[in-house]
Design an enzyme around this catalytic site. Structure first.
Site, short mmCIF file in Angstrom:
data_model
loop_
_atom_site.label_atom_id
_atom_site.label_comp_id
_atom_site.label_asym_id
_atom_site.label_seq_id
_atom_site.Cartn_x
_atom_site.Cartn_y
_atom_site.Cartn_z
N ARG A 36 0.84 -1.30 0.05
CA ARG A 36 -0.22 0.08 0.12
C ARG A 36 0.79 1.24 0.00
NH1 ARG A 36 -2.72 -3.53 3.37
NH2 ARG A 36 -4.52 -4.33 2.34
N LYS A 58 1.91 11.12 -11.78
CA LYS A 58 1.02 10.23 -12.58
C LYS A 58 1.78 9.15 -12.58
CE LYS A 58 -2.21 13.03 -15.17
NZ LYS A 58 -2.70 13.30 -16.33
N GLU A 61 7.02 17.51 -25.93
CA GLU A 61 6.27 17.70 -24.79
C GLU A 61 7.00 19.24 -24.24
OE1 GLU A 61 4.04 15.96 -23.66
OE2 GLU A 61 4.34 13.83 -23.84
N LYS A 86 5.64 22.28 -15.36
CA LYS A 86 4.94 21.27 -14.85
C LYS A 86 4.71 21.37 -13.48
CE LYS A 86 3.41 16.65 -15.38
NZ LYS A 86 3.75 15.41 -16.16
N GLU A 108 -5.82 16.96 -11.07
CA GLU A 108 -6.49 17.15 -12.76
C GLU A 108 -7.70 17.51 -12.67
OE1 GLU A 108 -4.61 14.98 -15.71
OE2 GLU A 108 -6.26 14.83 -16.96
N ARG A 150 -4.51 20.96 -14.98
CA ARG A 150 -3.45 19.93 -15.41
C ARG A 150 -4.01 19.35 -16.46
NH1 ARG A 150 -0.34 15.49 -11.61
NH2 ARG A 150 0.61 14.74 -13.19
N ASN A 203 -2.30 18.12 -21.53
CA ASN A 203 -2.58 16.99 -22.54
C ASN A 203 -2.76 17.64 -24.04
OD1 ASN A 203 -2.32 14.57 -20.94
ND2 ASN A 203 -4.18 15.18 -19.70
N1 NAD Z 1 3.36 9.86 -16.07
C1 NAD Z 1 3.12 10.93 -17.07
O1 NAD Z 1 2.78 11.98 -16.33
C2 NAD Z 1 3.64 10.98 -18.20
C3 NAD Z 1 3.95 12.19 -18.98
C4 NAD Z 1 4.42 11.69 -20.40
C5 NAD Z 1 4.55 10.55 -20.77
N2 NAD Z 1 4.33 9.52 -20.00
C6 NAD Z 1 4.60 8.05 -20.54
O2 NAD Z 1 6.09 7.87 -20.85
C7 NAD Z 1 6.03 7.14 -21.97
C8 NAD Z 1 7.19 7.28 -22.86
O3 NAD Z 1 8.25 7.67 -22.38
P1 NAD Z 1 9.69 7.81 -22.93
O4 NAD Z 1 9.28 8.46 -24.24
O5 NAD Z 1 10.67 8.01 -22.10
O6 NAD Z 1 9.63 5.99 -23.57
P2 NAD Z 1 10.79 4.88 -23.03
O7 NAD Z 1 10.51 4.80 -21.44
O8 NAD Z 1 10.14 3.55 -23.78
O9 NAD Z 1 11.96 5.10 -23.53
C9 NAD Z 1 12.37 5.17 -24.72
C10 NAD Z 1 13.81 4.43 -25.24
O10 NAD Z 1 14.81 5.03 -24.91
C11 NAD Z 1 15.60 3.89 -24.10
N3 NAD Z 1 16.41 4.70 -23.26
C12 NAD Z 1 15.93 5.48 -22.02
N4 NAD Z 1 17.07 6.07 -21.39
C13 NAD Z 1 18.06 6.08 -22.31
C14 NAD Z 1 19.26 6.68 -22.53
N5 NAD Z 1 19.73 7.38 -21.41
N6 NAD Z 1 20.15 6.14 -23.16
C15 NAD Z 1 19.68 5.18 -24.32
N7 NAD Z 1 18.36 4.71 -24.32
C16 NAD Z 1 17.74 5.09 -23.27
C17 NAD Z 1 14.25 2.98 -23.46
O11 NAD Z 1 14.94 1.86 -22.92
C18 NAD Z 1 13.47 2.83 -24.71
O12 NAD Z 1 13.95 1.98 -25.62
C19 NAD Z 1 4.81 6.51 -22.18
O13 NAD Z 1 4.51 5.27 -21.63
C20 NAD Z 1 3.91 7.78 -21.67
O14 NAD Z 1 2.63 7.34 -21.81
C21 NAD Z 1 3.93 9.62 -18.81
ZN ZN Z 2 2.71 13.11 -23.04
#
Ligand code: NAD
Ligand code: ZN
Length: 443
Positions: A200, A222, A264, A306, A316, A320, A324
Site C-alpha cells: 500500500r 501520475k 512535450e 509542470k 487534474e 492539469r 494533454n
Molecule cells: N506519467 C506522466 O505524467 C507521463 C507523461 C508523459 C509520458 N508518459 C509516459 O511515458 C512513456 C514514454 O516515455 P519515453 O518516451 O521515455 O519512452 P521509454 O521509456 O520507452 O524510453 C524510450 C527508449 O529509450 C531507451 N532509453 C531510456 N533512457 C535511455 C538512455 N539514457 N540512453 C539510451 N536509451 C535510453 C528506453 O529503453 C526505450 O527504448 C509513455 O508510456 C507515456 O505514456 C507519462
Molecule cells: Zn505526453
C-alpha cells in the site's frame, strides 16, 4: 549587469526536509547575468483565467539568481533545483550534469535500508552500476536489489508490473523500502505504480533518462500501465521523494527519442509559456545538437511549468488537463496504430497539429500560430499528420474511451487567444472536430 564582477555568498533553497548549508558547497557563487538562462531562478508563476475560460500564458518571474554552474572547477557542480510544491508531499527535482556521481543527493532521500531499482534491458547496461554505486557509496547499510524489465511501451502492462512485485516479495522488502525508477517514461510510470501499490505504498525515487521522462513523466506523480483498450487506463497518483535528472544520461539517447521528448517541451510553450516557445524557436538547433546548456535550460523550464501546474491542480480537476494538448488525438494514434509503432512524442506532435487545426477552424487562434507550430515540429523532424492508415472511425472509437470524456462529452485542450493560451473544454462546435478528422484522414 556585469557578470563575474558580482559575486555573492551562496544560499541554497530548502530541499525536502533538510536545508543545504552554504558551507557544504564551498567555492560557489551567485552570479547576476540575465542573459544566461541558468542564472535565473523562478519564483511563483501567475496563472489567470479570463472570461472565456482561457488559461492565459503563465508569467515566469526571474528573480533571485541561482547558482552559476560554470563558476567552480574545484568543487562538484551544484544542481539546479526546481521544487514541486505539494505541502507535506513536496519534493525537489535536481537537474544537472554529473549528478549520478553525487551520492549524497540520492542517499538523503532513501528511507530504510532496502532499495529496489527498476530498470530495463537497454538502460541497465548503461547506468545500473552507476546508480547502485551512488546508492551505496559510503553507505554500507543499504542493500540494493534490481529488476530488469523488457524494454518497450508494449510491456507497460500488468504482466510486466507483476515482475516488479515478484522481485520485491522474493527479496522480502518491507514498508521502509525505496523503489528507484531508472529509465524513460515507461519505467517511471510502471515503477511508480508498483511503489504506490506495494504494501500500500513505499518510498519512490525517479531517475529519468529520456528527455520525455526528464521534462514530463517523472514529475507530477501520475503513474500507471496500459490496457489493450487504451493507454494509461490503470494507475495512481503517487509522488516521488525526489527526481534526479542527470543530463549526461541523454548522451546515449537515440535521436528519435530526443525528438519525441521535445514534443512535450514544445507543448509547454504552446499552452502556457509563450516566451519559452519563442526561446525554442531560436534555440532548436542547439537542442537538436544536444548543446548541454540549451538542454539543461529546456529541462529546467519545462519542469518549472509542470511543477507549477501540478502544484495548482495535482489531481487534474482542470488546469492539469491542459498538459494533454495533442494527447487525445495522440493517444488515438498510439492505440489505433498499435503501441510501439510511433513513439509517444511523435503521436503527440501529430495530435498537437490536429488540435491546432481544430482551434483555427473554430476561429480561436490566428494562422500565424498554425504556421509556427508546423515549422517548429518540422525543425525537430516530428510528424505533422497522423499515419495514413488512421481513419475517422479509428479516431472516434478510441477517443470515446478517453479519460477526458465526462457525461458522454469529449473535452479537448485547444488553443485560444494569443500564443501561450489554451482552454480545456467540451464547449465547441462538433463540426470543427469532424472537419479536422476528415482533413487528416483519407477515410
Ligand atoms: N506519467 C506522466 O505524467 C507521463 C507523461 C508523459 C509520458 N508518459 C509516459 O511515458 C512513456 C514514454 O516515455 P519515453 O518516451 O521515455 O519512452 P521509454 O521509456 O520507452 O524510453 C524510450 C527508449 O529509450 C531507451 N532509453 C531510456 N533512457 C535511455 C538512455 N539514457 N540512453 C539510451 N536509451 C535510453 C528506453 O529503453 C526505450 O527504448 C509513455 O508510456 C507515456 O505514456 C507519462
Ligand atoms: Zn505526453
Amino acid at each position: 549587469m556585469a557578470s563575474t564582477a558580482n559575486r555573492f555568498s551562496l544560499s541554497l533553497p530548502s530541499v525536502g526536509s533538510s536545508t543545504l548549508k552554504p558551507k557544504a558547497f564551498p567555492g560557489f557563487f551567485l552570479k547576476f547575468e540575465n542573459s544566461n538562462p541558468l542564472s535565473l531562478r523562478v519564483n511563483r508563476v501567475a496563472v489567470s483565467v479570463s472570461n472565456g475560460g482561457v488559461m492565459r500564458s503563465a508569467r515566469i518571474c526571474a528573480s533571485a539568481p541561482v547558482i552559476d554552474q560554470s563558476v567552480s572547477e574545484a568543487s562538484p557542480r551544484a544542481p539546479t533545483i526546481v521544487d514541486v510544491d505539494l505541502g507535506d508531499r513536496s519534493y525537489p527535482i535536481y537537474i544537472g550534469s554529473g549528478l549520478l556521481d553525487r551520492p549524497e543527493l540520492l542517499q538523503r532521500h532513501v528511507h530504510g535500508k532496502r532499495v529496489l531499482v527498476v530498470t530495463n534491458s537497454t538502460v541497465a547496461p548503461l547506468y545500473l552500476d552507476k546508480v547502485v554505486d551512488a546508492l551505496t557509496r559510503g553507505n554500507p547499510n543499504v542493500s540494493v536489489e534490481s529488476v530488469i524489465l523488457p524494454d518497450g511501451e508494449k510491456y507497460k502492462n500488468m504482466e510486466t508490473l507483476m515482475k516488479v512485485f515478484d522481485k520485491a516479495i522474493e527479496s522480502r522488502l518491507d514498508r521502509r523500502s525505496t523503489f528507484v525508477a531508472l529509465g524513460g517514461g515507461v519505467i517511471g510510470d510502471m515503477c511508480g505504480f508498483a511503489a504506490a501499490a506495494f504494501l500500500r505504498g513505499v518510498n519512490f525515487i525517479q531517475i529519468p533518462t529520456t528527455v520525455m521522462a526528464q521534462v514530463d513523466s517523472s514529475v507530477g506523480g501520475k503513474t500507471g500501465i496500459n490496457h489493450t483498450l487504451g493507454k494509461n487506463l490503470i494507475g495512481a497518483f503517487y509522488q516521488p521523494q525526489c527526481v534526479l535528472i542527470d543530463t549526461d544520461t541523454l548522451n546515449t539517447l537515440p535521436d528519435r527519442e530526443l525528438a519525441s521528448g521535445l514534443a512535450e517541451v514544445i507543448k509547454y510553450g504552446l499552452i502556457r509559456d509563450a516566451e519559452f516557445f519563442e526561446w525554442q524557436e531560436k534555440h532548436m538547433p542547439g537542442l537538436l545538437a544536444r548543446d548541454p546548456s540549451a538542454l539543461a535550460y529546456a529541462i529546467k523550464r519545462s519542469c518549472e511549468n509542470k511543477a507549477e501546474v501540478v502544484s495548482l491542480d495535482e489531481k487534474e480537476s482542470g488546469l492539469r488537463a491542459t498538459l494533454n494538448l495533442g494527447h487525445t488525438f495522440g493517444h488515438a494514434i498510439e492505440t489505433g496504430f498499435g503501441y510501439g509503432q510511433w513513439l509517444h512524442g511523435e503521436a503527440v506532435a501529430a495530435g498537437t497539429v490536429m488540435a491546432v487545426d481544430m482551434s483555427y477552424r473554430l476561429g480561436w487562434i490566428d494562422d500565424s500560430i498554425v504556421r509556427r507550430v508546423h515549422s517548429i515540429l518540422q525543425q525537430v523532424k516530428l510528424p505533422t499528420a497522423p499515419p495514413q492508415t488512421m481513419t475517422v472511425e479509428m479516431f472516434k472509437s478510441v477517443m470515446a474511451v478517453d479519460k477526458k470524456v465526462a457525461d458522454g462529452l469529449l473535452r479537448l485542450i485547444l488553443l485560444k487567444g494569443p500564443l501561450g493560451s489554451c482552454v480545456f473544454t467540451g464547449d465547441y462546435d462538433r463540426k470543427a472536430l469532424d472537419d479536422t478528422l476528415h482533413a487528416f484522414c483519407k477515410s
